[in-house]
Design a protein around this motif. Structure first.
Motif, PDB file in Angstrom:
ATOM      1  N   TYR A 117       5.949  50.184 -36.955  1.00 17.06           N
ATOM      2  CA  TYR A 117       5.320  49.124 -37.735  1.00 17.06           C
ATOM      3  C   TYR A 117       3.808  49.384 -37.679  1.00 17.06           C
ATOM      4  CZ  TYR A 117       9.789  46.634 -37.383  1.00 17.06           C
ATOM      5  OH  TYR A 117      11.123  46.285 -37.449  1.00 17.06           O
ATOM      6  N   ILE A 118       3.159  49.434 -38.828  1.00 22.20           N
ATOM      7  CA  ILE A 118       1.768  49.869 -38.888  1.00 22.20           C
ATOM      8  C   ILE A 118       0.887  48.785 -39.501  1.00 22.20           C
ATOM      9  CG2 ILE A 118       0.186  51.684 -39.623  1.00 22.20           C
ATOM     10  CD1 ILE A 118       2.402  52.737 -37.889  1.00 22.20           C
ATOM     11  N   SER A 137       4.533  47.813 -43.128  1.00 23.94           N
ATOM     12  CA  SER A 137       3.104  48.020 -42.915  1.00 23.94           C
ATOM     13  C   SER A 137       2.315  46.883 -43.555  1.00 23.94           C
ATOM     14  CB  SER A 137       2.656  49.368 -43.492  1.00 23.94           C
ATOM     15  OG  SER A 137       2.849  49.390 -44.896  1.00 23.94           O
ATOM     16  N   TRP A 138       1.088  46.686 -43.046  1.00 25.23           N
ATOM     17  CA  TRP A 138       0.195  45.643 -43.556  1.00 25.23           C
ATOM     18  C   TRP A 138      -1.218  46.213 -43.614  1.00 25.23           C
ATOM     19  CZ3 TRP A 138       3.645  45.278 -39.618  1.00 25.23           C
ATOM     20  CH2 TRP A 138       4.729  44.416 -39.784  1.00 25.23           C
ATOM     21  N   SER A 139      -2.020  45.717 -44.540  1.00 26.39           N
ATOM     22  CA  SER A 139      -3.407  46.157 -44.648  1.00 26.39           C
ATOM     23  C   SER A 139      -4.211  45.090 -45.373  1.00 26.39           C
ATOM     24  CB  SER A 139      -3.495  47.498 -45.408  1.00 26.39           C
ATOM     25  OG  SER A 139      -2.995  47.356 -46.726  1.00 26.39           O
ATOM     26  N   GLY A 140      -5.535  45.297 -45.370  1.00 31.54           N
ATOM     27  CA  GLY A 140      -6.414  44.396 -46.094  1.00 31.54           C
ATOM     28  C   GLY A 140      -7.095  43.342 -45.252  1.00 31.54           C
ATOM     29  N   ALA A 150      -1.643  37.369 -38.269  1.00 34.02           N
ATOM     30  CA  ALA A 150      -0.829  37.674 -37.089  1.00 34.02           C
ATOM     31  C   ALA A 150       0.583  37.128 -37.253  1.00 34.02           C
ATOM     32  CB  ALA A 150      -1.485  37.097 -35.833  1.00 34.02           C
ATOM     33  N   LYS A 151       0.718  35.933 -37.818  1.00 36.58           N
ATOM     34  CA  LYS A 151       2.039  35.354 -38.057  1.00 36.58           C
ATOM     35  C   LYS A 151       2.824  36.202 -39.039  1.00 36.58           C
ATOM     36  CE  LYS A 151       2.594  30.952 -38.470  1.00 36.58           C
ATOM     37  NZ  LYS A 151       2.491  29.542 -38.911  1.00 36.58           N
ATOM     38  N   LYS A 152       2.137  36.725 -40.052  1.00 35.52           N
ATOM     39  CA  LYS A 152       2.805  37.562 -41.045  1.00 35.52           C
ATOM     40  C   LYS A 152       3.344  38.847 -40.411  1.00 35.52           C
ATOM     41  CE  LYS A 152       0.052  39.220 -44.108  1.00 35.52           C
ATOM     42  NZ  LYS A 152      -0.871  39.307 -45.264  1.00 35.52           N
ATOM     43  N   VAL A 153       2.576  39.407 -39.493  1.00 39.97           N
ATOM     44  CA  VAL A 153       3.010  40.624 -38.804  1.00 39.97           C
ATOM     45  C   VAL A 153       4.134  40.317 -37.818  1.00 39.97           C
ATOM     46  CG1 VAL A 153       2.276  42.467 -37.237  1.00 39.97           C
ATOM     47  CG2 VAL A 153       0.755  41.722 -39.087  1.00 39.97           C
ATOM     48  N   ALA A 154       4.085  39.144 -37.197  1.00 39.98           N
ATOM     49  CA  ALA A 154       5.053  38.805 -36.146  1.00 39.98           C
ATOM     50  C   ALA A 154       6.444  38.526 -36.697  1.00 39.98           C
ATOM     51  CB  ALA A 154       4.558  37.597 -35.356  1.00 39.98           C
ATOM     52  N   VAL A 155       6.547  38.030 -37.918  1.00 39.82           N
ATOM     53  CA  VAL A 155       7.852  37.607 -38.467  1.00 39.82           C
ATOM     54  C   VAL A 155       8.903  38.712 -38.404  1.00 39.82           C
ATOM     55  CG1 VAL A 155       9.042  36.909 -40.568  1.00 39.82           C
ATOM     56  CG2 VAL A 155       6.961  35.734 -39.882  1.00 39.82           C
TER      57      VAL A 155
END
Length: 305
Positions: A117-118, A137-140, A150-155
């Protein structure tokens, strides 16, 4: 003006413009790192106390829960790598990526499959270039992460730890990020996010002379752990994202200061070369004038005879 002197003056103008840009970027990074450092300081106590609360629930009950209970035979792990969206930060991203690579190699050597997960375009570009699978992955938002990020990444990570491995779930979650120690020191580290190692937390508390508080569980320890699971993961990820952002800004400031200093040294060197070229031109012009005057004097003397 000679051709060589024009080349030097053109290069001096170019390097001077670059120096102004790097100096501005250095000042921007310096202001951002102070803000990020304050956020790190503000978020750390909450993450620490939440970890202590989870530890108290885990040690005070026999409830089996993915937050505190290790799998008998772990076969699948998730690795969350935190990088930045932008470069110009020295070895910031490469150090985090190297730490993730070492962790992945170690987990694979233990016979575990690794899901990546990046966070950040730099880490994603590294994995895509090597054609490695990335689950999500997430960016921006790496420069100024929020709790919502952080909540979006944790889900998806919480969903993965709650699933069975046969259904695509994982037995443990690791996180790799850059810890902000000081303006001059940032270190890429890896830690296991889940399951929480109760022994390590208890040992750390005893080393510091701290006593874990007693809690009453209402309605039950399992329900409390269910409620704490997302909060714990979110707070730890948020704190790591803030640490990474502060480290990135500090690394950018240091890299831009080095670039500004190097540009200043290059301008001084080019100025000396330009002065030498100008002096050579003046000397050549004087020689030509003297030679022309002498030749004219000789010609005049010859005609008088």
């Amino acid at each position: 003006m000679g051709a060589q002197l024009r080349v030097y003056k053109r290069r001096i103008r170019s390097v001077t413009a670059t120096k102004k840009i790097t100096k501005a970027m250095e000042m921007i990074a310096a202001s951002r790192v102070v803000k990020a450092q304050r956020k790190v300081t503000a978020s750390t106590p909450y993450a620490t106390e939440l970890t202590r609360a989870v530890t108290a629930v885990g040690t005070g009950s026999n409830t089996k829960h993915p937050l505190t209970t290790e799998a008998e035979t772990a076969t699948r792990s998730a690795v969350l790598l935190l990088t930045s969206d932008r470069g110009l930060a020295g070895a910031f991203n490469s150090n985090a990526i190297k730490a993730a690579e070492k962790l992945t190699e170690r987990l694979e050597a233990e016979g575990k499959e690794v899901d990546a997960y990046i966070v950040g375009r730099r880490g994603l570009a590294h994995y895509n270039f090597r054609e490695r699978k990335v689950v999500e992955s997430w960016s921006g938002f790496t420069d100024e992460p929020s709790y919502a990020d952080a909540k979006k990444v944790a889900v998806p990570l919480i969903e993965a730890i709650e699933k069975e491995t046969a259904e695509g779930g994982v037995d443990e979650i690791h996180i790799v990020y850059t810890e902000f120690i000081s303006m001059m020191t940032q270190t890429a580290i890896e830690s296991r996010l889940l399951p929480l190692s109760l022994e390590d937390v208890a040992e750390e508390s005893s080393t510091k002379g701290e006593i874990l508080p007693l809690y009453d569980f209402e309605p039950s320890a399992e329900d409390v752990l269910d409620a704490l699971l997302p909060r714990y993961v979110e707070s730890r990820i948020y704190n790591a994202m803030l640490q990474s952002a502060a480290s990135k800004h500090a690394a950018t400031r240091r890299a831009m200061k080095s670039a500004t200093d190097n540009a200043g040294d290059l301008i001084n060197s080019l100025s000396r070369l330009a002065n030498a070229a100008r002096q050579a031109e003046i000397t050549q012009e004087i020689s030509e004038i003297v030679g022309g005057t002498a030749a004219l004097a000789d010609a005049t003397a010859g005609s008088d005879k």
